[in-house]
Scaffold this active site. Structure first.
Site, PDB file in Angstrom:
ATOM      1  N   ASP A 110       9.559 -18.327  28.438  1.00  0.00           N
ATOM      2  CA  ASP A 110      10.170 -16.996  28.540  1.00  0.00           C
ATOM      3  C   ASP A 110       9.633 -16.019  27.496  1.00  0.00           C
ATOM      4  O   ASP A 110       9.077 -16.415  26.465  1.00  0.00           O
ATOM      5  CB  ASP A 110      11.691 -17.102  28.339  1.00  0.00           C
ATOM      6  CG  ASP A 110      12.386 -17.746  29.522  1.00  0.00           C
ATOM      7  OD1 ASP A 110      11.699 -18.332  30.393  1.00  0.00           O
ATOM      8  OD2 ASP A 110      13.632 -17.688  29.559  1.00  0.00           O
ATOM      9  N   ASP A 111       9.863 -14.732  27.794  1.00  0.00           N
ATOM     10  CA  ASP A 111       9.722 -13.595  26.857  1.00  0.00           C
ATOM     11  C   ASP A 111       8.292 -13.122  26.601  1.00  0.00           C
ATOM     12  O   ASP A 111       8.088 -12.201  25.820  1.00  0.00           O
ATOM     13  CB  ASP A 111      10.402 -13.891  25.503  1.00  0.00           C
ATOM     14  CG  ASP A 111      11.892 -14.158  25.632  1.00  0.00           C
ATOM     15  OD1 ASP A 111      12.401 -14.131  26.777  1.00  0.00           O
ATOM     16  OD2 ASP A 111      12.553 -14.396  24.613  1.00  0.00           O
ATOM     17  N   HIS A 161      11.785 -11.554  34.104  1.00  0.00           N
ATOM     18  CA  HIS A 161      12.751 -11.763  33.021  1.00  0.00           C
ATOM     19  C   HIS A 161      13.207 -10.392  32.477  1.00  0.00           C
ATOM     20  O   HIS A 161      13.465 -10.263  31.297  1.00  0.00           O
ATOM     21  CB  HIS A 161      12.095 -12.617  31.931  1.00  0.00           C
ATOM     22  CG  HIS A 161      13.043 -13.236  30.947  1.00  0.00           C
ATOM     23  ND1 HIS A 161      14.246 -13.804  31.303  1.00  0.00           N
ATOM     24  CD2 HIS A 161      12.959 -13.398  29.588  1.00  0.00           C
ATOM     25  CE1 HIS A 161      14.851 -14.270  30.215  1.00  0.00           C
ATOM     26  NE2 HIS A 161      14.100 -14.028  29.165  1.00  0.00           N
ATOM     27  N   HIS A 165      14.724  -6.931  28.265  1.00  0.00           N
ATOM     28  CA  HIS A 165      15.390  -8.100  27.706  1.00  0.00           C
ATOM     29  C   HIS A 165      16.724  -7.735  27.046  1.00  0.00           C
ATOM     30  O   HIS A 165      17.058  -8.205  25.964  1.00  0.00           O
ATOM     31  CB  HIS A 165      14.463  -8.813  26.699  1.00  0.00           C
ATOM     32  CG  HIS A 165      14.774 -10.268  26.528  1.00  0.00           C
ATOM     33  ND1 HIS A 165      15.686 -10.744  25.622  1.00  0.00           N
ATOM     34  CD2 HIS A 165      14.297 -11.362  27.166  1.00  0.00           C
ATOM     35  CE1 HIS A 165      15.742 -12.057  25.690  1.00  0.00           C
ATOM     36  NE2 HIS A 165      14.910 -12.462  26.625  1.00  0.00           N
ATOM     37  N   HIS A 254       9.782 -20.923  24.921  1.00  0.00           N
ATOM     38  CA  HIS A 254       9.396 -19.508  24.782  1.00  0.00           C
ATOM     39  C   HIS A 254       7.937 -19.385  24.337  1.00  0.00           C
ATOM     40  O   HIS A 254       7.511 -20.073  23.415  1.00  0.00           O
ATOM     41  CB  HIS A 254      10.301 -18.810  23.757  1.00  0.00           C
ATOM     42  CG  HIS A 254      11.719 -18.661  24.235  1.00  0.00           C
ATOM     43  ND1 HIS A 254      12.640 -19.686  24.135  1.00  0.00           N
ATOM     44  CD2 HIS A 254      12.358 -17.619  24.818  1.00  0.00           C
ATOM     45  CE1 HIS A 254      13.794 -19.270  24.648  1.00  0.00           C
ATOM     46  NE2 HIS A 254      13.660 -18.017  25.068  1.00  0.00           N
TER      47      HIS A 254
HETATM   48 ZN    ZN Z   1      14.480 -14.345  27.138  1.00  0.00          ZN
END
Ligand code: ZN
Length: 294
Positions: A110-111, A161, A165, A254
């Site tokens: 993620d991210d 995503h 955020h 991540h």
């Molecule tokens: Zn995230």
């Protein structure tokens, strides 16, 4: 014989006369400074050039069509790599229940994309010949489109995503902006349309998942949290993942959003240990396909 010979001669003369007359007429009609022979000679290659160019234009058009068809086919394949089967539309998924002996697990990141750590993650995955799923943040993808392209080029799945955020509550318009803008950018950068969504922080009731459900996204949570956002020592991270890993599971890691040095250090060991336990690695769409086939 005599008869047939004598009947041919007048014909020959007639044809010769006709040609002569035609040439004479053309000479008179054509401008004085333009030689008739030049006119004929120049016209002939001209016709050929037109023909040749028409042929090559047709060849170029055919080549273009073939290229487009190949590209479309490739995009369709890549889109399928980043799309949940329709039976998962509007659902929230944490893991799948697997039947049979094959142990599969899905690594998710993620991210990102983040310059250094996404590249390092991709390199580790490539070295181990495994595919994963990247839940990208729209604003990060805007900053690193090349890495977005690389994710797809190297056979991984790409997913949404949100753009910023955010964790706070969002009204339908804001939620739509967060999700749709990211999906649009993913498509613009990679040519892939994804219907995979993961809410930041796993928040299910701040308006984002409501929008995702209304728009037939599959919402992907996880069953094994590496807790790498707390930046534990790599060995701790490895243990946390292994403790929670199970067949049909989804591992949360991540590749962006902060200092991911320890995640990068832990990742090769996480992969090696899971392999030792007999796991093979799948993308989220592949995992969902397995559930579908039951
Ligand atoms: Zn995230």
């Amino acid at each position: 014989m005599e008869n047939s010979k004598s009947s041919l001669i007048p014909h020959k003369y007639f044809i010769a006369l006709l040609i002569f007359t035609t040439i004479l007429c053309l000479s008179l009609v054509a401008p004085a400074n333009l030689n008739l022979m030049h006119l004929l000679v120049l016209n002939k290659p001209k016709v050929k050039i037109v023909d040749a160019s028409a042929n090559s234009q047709q060849q170029v058009a055919e080549f273009k069509t073939a290229m487009e068809a190949t590209l479309n086919e490739q995009l369709k394949r890549q889109s399928l790599l980043s799309a949940a089967p329709s039976s998962f539309n509007g659902k929230v998924i944490y893991e799948i229940k697997q039947k049979g002996n094959k142990k599969v697990i899905a690594l998710t990141f993620d991210d990102g994309p983040w310059k250094k750590t996404t590249q390092q993650t991709l390199d580790i995955l490539k070295k181990n010949n495994i595919k994963a799923t990247f839940f990208v943040v729209g604003s990060a993808l805007q900053n690193n489109p090349q890495l977005g392209k690389q994710i797809i080029a190297e056979g991984h799945a790409i997913a949404n995503h949100t753009w910023n955020h955010w964790y706070h509550f969002m009204n339908p318009q804001a939620a739509a902006m967060e999700i749709d803008r990211t999906t649009d950018l993913i498509y613009k950068v990679t040519g892939v349309k994804t219907n995979l969504f993961r809410p930041p922080g796993g928040h299910l009731s701040n308006g984002l998942v409501a929008h995702a459900k209304r728009n037939k996204y599959a919402t992907l949570m996880w069953s094994a949290d590496s807790r790498d956002f707390q930046r534990p020592a790599p060995a701790t991270m490895v243990n946390t993942v292994l403790k929670n890993a199970r067949p049909g599971g989804i591992v949360l890691l991540h590749d962006g959003g902060g200092d991911r040095t320890n995640t990068i250090k832990a990742l090769p060991t996480i992969i090696a240990k899971l392999k030792q336990q007999g796991y093979s690695f799948v993308t989220i769409p592949e995992l969902l396909e397995l559930e579908e086939k039951k």
